[in-house]
Design an enzyme around this catalytic site. Structure first.
Site, PDB file in Angstrom:
ATOM      1  CG  ASN A 111      44.750  23.484  70.050  1.00  0.00           C
ATOM      2  OD1 ASN A 111      45.489  22.990  70.903  1.00  0.00           O
ATOM      3  ND2 ASN A 111      45.192  23.846  68.862  1.00  0.00           N
ATOM      4  CG  ASP A 170      41.629  25.969  75.793  1.00  0.00           C
ATOM      5  OD1 ASP A 170      42.004  26.720  76.702  1.00  0.00           O
ATOM      6  OD2 ASP A 170      42.315  25.006  75.378  1.00  0.00           O
ATOM      7  CG  HIS A 172      47.997  27.983  70.046  1.00  0.00           C
ATOM      8  ND1 HIS A 172      49.142  28.498  69.489  1.00  0.00           N
ATOM      9  CD2 HIS A 172      47.852  28.601  71.238  1.00  0.00           C
ATOM     10  CE1 HIS A 172      49.687  29.373  70.312  1.00  0.00           C
ATOM     11  NE2 HIS A 172      48.920  29.467  71.384  1.00  0.00           N
ATOM     12  CD  GLU A 187      43.678  30.532  76.275  1.00  0.00           C
ATOM     13  OE1 GLU A 187      44.466  30.571  77.242  1.00  0.00           O
ATOM     14  OE2 GLU A 187      43.334  29.460  75.732  1.00  0.00           O
ATOM     15  CG  ASP A 223      47.844  20.783  68.721  1.00  0.00           C
ATOM     16  OD1 ASP A 223      48.063  20.407  69.899  1.00  0.00           O
ATOM     17  OD2 ASP A 223      47.980  21.950  68.341  1.00  0.00           O
TER      18      ASP A 223
END
Length: 514
Positions: free
Chosen positions: A115, A220, A224, A257, A189
Site C-alpha cells: 500500500n 497489509d 487501502h 487485511e 501511499d
C-alpha cells in the site's frame, strides 16, 4: 477426552494446494520470536531453529510479519522490496528457512506491504526532488486546492488507521503539492493508477514466489491500495494482482487485511483467496468474557458467509482471536486460564482457516500500544532461555505473569498442551480441517452454549461449546439428530450422552459429536 490425536500432525503435503485442508496458520513477529545468535534480536535462523516446535504443535503454515529492510522496528515501511533486513539475516538464511519448513510440511507466507513504502525508500527520495522526476508520479500528490475541492483534507478514524490528517508537505521541496499517507507521514501511499508502479510491485511479488520460494502473501492494508474515496478501484487491482501471482505460481495463497463489515469485504474475495474476519475476533472476545453468546455469532457468520459466497463460493474465512494490531487475547480475558481454553476451543472448531498469534498458545499478555503486544516469546525461564529476544523489556509477558513454554510442555493441563491436542484433533478430522466446510445452524438454544454444525461432503459434526463454569445438559433438537452420534472430542474429559440423546457438556468444555 481425545488422547491419541497428538501422535500425528496430518499436515498437507507440499504438493497440496494451500486452499482446502491446510490446517492451522501461525503469525510470527520475527524480532520477538527467537534469537539464534545472541544479539538480542529475533532472526530468521531463530525461526528455522523452532520449526520442529511448530511442527510438533501442528502448525501447517507460518506468516512472517515484514522482513524487508525498513527504518522502523515493525518494518511496515519498506525501503527495499527485494532485500532482507540485516538484523534478521540474509536472503540465503530465508531460503534455508523456506527449504527446512517445506521439508516439515509447513508453508511460508510473507507479509507483503505494498500500500505504501517508507519515505526513506529511494523511489520517494527521488519523487521529492521535483514534479518532473520520473518517480514523482509513483506516489499520490495533490494541491491544497484539489484537496479542498474534493473535501478530503481530513478523514474519519477507522479501526485500521488512526490518521485524521493524511496529507503531508515535504519540507524544502520545490513544489507545494502534498503527498497522501494514510497511516502516517513516514508511509507515503503508492499510486496504483501508474502502470509502472503496478509492474514493479508485480515483479517483486513474483520474485518472492518463484526465485525465493514463498507460498503466498499476507497483504497489509488491502482495503487501502487506493485512497478512501476511490475504494472500488481496489477490487479490480486485487483481481489483477491475483492473476499475476497465479500466472507464475498456481495455488499461491493470498490473505487480505480488510477491516470492515462483510458487505464491504466481499468484493475483495474476487482477487484474494482469504480475508481476515475482524468482526468474529471482536465477537469472540466479547462472548468468552461474558460466558454467553451475546453477539449472536452463528447467525452473524451465516449471514457473512452467504455474502462472501455470492462473490466467491471458494472464499476462505481467515479467523483469529487477536493479531499484532490488537490487545492480546490473554490480556483481554485477564489471564483466565479457563476462558483462554474456551477461546482455543472456539478458534479451532469454527469454520475457516485459523490463525494463532505467536505466544497465544502459552497465554502471552499484552495491551496497546503496539510494542506491548509484540513482546519476546518465553521459551524457558529467563536464566535458562538462550533464545529469548531482548529487543525490548517486557511489560506484560514476564516469568512472573506467564508460564514459559518449557514448563507448560511438562504440564498436561497447560494452555500449551490444550492447544496442541486441539490442533492435532483438528488436523486429523476431515470436516474440521476443511476450510471450505459449510456452517449450519444447530437448532439448539441454550443461554450458555454455543452450538453449530459443520458439513463437508457427506460428513458432518455437531459442535457444542459450554461458555460457562457450570456443566449443563444440552437437548439436541431435532431429537433424531442425536441418533447414532458419538462423542469424538471432549476437551474436559467428563462429557457423556444421557437418556433421550441429550449431551452433558462440562463447564468450559467443548464437545464434538459425529
Amino acid at each position: 477426552m481425545v488422547a491419541d490425536v497428538a501422535t500425528s500432525t496430518n499436515l498437507p503435503t507440499s504438493s497440496q494446494a494451500i486452499t482446502g485442508h491446510t490446517g492451522v496458520h501461525y503469525e510470527i513477529f520475527v524480532r520477538a520470536f527467537c534469537d539464534s545468535n545472541g544479539d538480542g534480536i529475533g532472526d530468521l535462523n531463530g525461526v528455522t531453529s523452532k520449526l520442529d516446535y511448530l511442527r510438533d504443535l501442528g502448525v501447517s503454515a507460518i506468516w512472517l510479519m515484514p522482513i524487508n529492510p525498513s527504518p522502523s522496528y515493525h518494518m511496515y515501511d519498506v525501503t527495499d522490496y527485494y532485500g532482507i533486513a540485516s538484523e534478521y539475516g540474509t536472503l540465503d538464511d530465508f531460503r534455508r528457512l523456506i527449504r527446512e519448513a517445506h521439508q516439515r510440511g509447513i508453508k511460508v507466507i510473507l507479509d507483503f506491504v505494498i500500500n505504501h513504502t517508507s519515505r526513506q525508500h529511494p523511489w520517494f527520495v527521488e519523487a521529492c526532488k521535483s514534479k518532473d522526476n520520473p518517480y514523482h508520479d509513483w506516489y499520490v500528490w495533490m494541491s491544497q486546492q484539489e484537496i479542498n475541492s474534493l473535501n478530503i483534507a481530513t478523514r474519519e478514524i477507522t479501526a485500521d488507521s488512526q490518521e485524521r490528517n493524511p496529507w503531508h508537505r515535504v519540507p524544502g521541496a520545490p513544489f507545494s503539492e502534498k503527498y497522501y499517507a494514510l497511516f502516517w507521514s513516514g508511509m507515503p501511499d503508492l499510486n496504483y493508477d501508474n502502470p509502472a508502479v503496478r509492474a514493479e510491485i508485480y515483479k517483486a511479488g513474483k520474485f518472492w514466489l518463484t526465485e525465493v520460494g514463498v507460498d503466498g502473501f499476507r497483504l497489509d492494508a488491502a482495503r487501502h491500495i487506493y485512497p478512501d474515496w476511490e475504494e472500488p478501484k481496489n477490487h479490480q487491482f486485487w483481481e489483477e494482482f491475483g492473476r499475476e501471482m497465479e500466472s507464475v505460481k498456481p495455488g499461491a495463497y493470498t490473505v487480505g487485511e480488510v477491516w470492515t463489515r462483510a458487505e464491504r469485504i466481499a468484493p475483495y474475495f474476487r482477487g484474494l483467496k482469504a480475508n481476515f474476519n475482524f468482526d468474529l475476533s471482536l465477537a469472540l472476545q466479547e462472548i468468552i468474557g461474558k460466558e454467553r453468546d451475546t453477539a449472536g455469532i452463528i447467525p452473524m457468520l451465516l449471514h457473512n458467509h452467504t455474502v462472501f459466497a455470492q462473490v466467491n463460493p471458494q472464499f476462505i474465512d481467515a479467523i483469529m482471536l487477536t493479531n499484532h494490531d490488537q490487545s492480546r487475547i490473554g490480556s483481554v480475558l485477564n489471564g483466565n486460564l479457563s476462558h483462554l481454553k474456551v477461546a482455543a476451543n472456539l478458534l479451532l472448531t469454527l469454520p475457516g482457516n485459523p490463525y494463532i498469534y505467536y505466544g497465544e498458545e502459552i497465554g502471552m499478555l499484552g495491551a496497546k500500544p503496539d510494542e506491548n503486544i509484540r513482546e519476546p516469546f518465553l521459551w524457558d525461564v529467563r536464566k535458562n532461555d538462550k533464545n529469548r529476544s531482548r529487543w525490548r523489556r517486557a511489560t506484560y509477558s514476564t516469568d512472573a505473569t506467564v508460564t514459559p513454554l518449557a514448563q507448560q510442555q511438562a504440564d498436561p493441563q497447560s494452555l500449551y498442551n490444550h492447544y496442541k491436542r486441539l490442533i492435532h484433533f483438528r488436523n486429523s478430522h476431515p470436516v474440521l480441517n476443511d476450510n471450505l466446510s459449510q456452517l449450519e445452524a444447530s437448532g439448539i438454544q441454550h443461554k450458555t452454549v454455543l452450538a453449530f454444525v459443520r458439513r463437508s461432503g457427506q460428513r458432518s459434526v455437531l459442535v457444542l461449546h459450554n461458555l460457562a463454569k457450570r456443566g449443563t445438559e444440552v437437548l439436541i433438537y431435532p431429537q433424531e439428530a442425536a441418533e447414532g452420534r458419538k462423542i469424538v472430542l471432549d476437551t474436559i474429559g467428563s462429557a457423556r450422552m444421557v437418556k433421550g440423546g441429550n449431551v452433558r457438556v462440562p463447564g468450559y468444555g467443548c464437545v464434538v459429536l459425529e
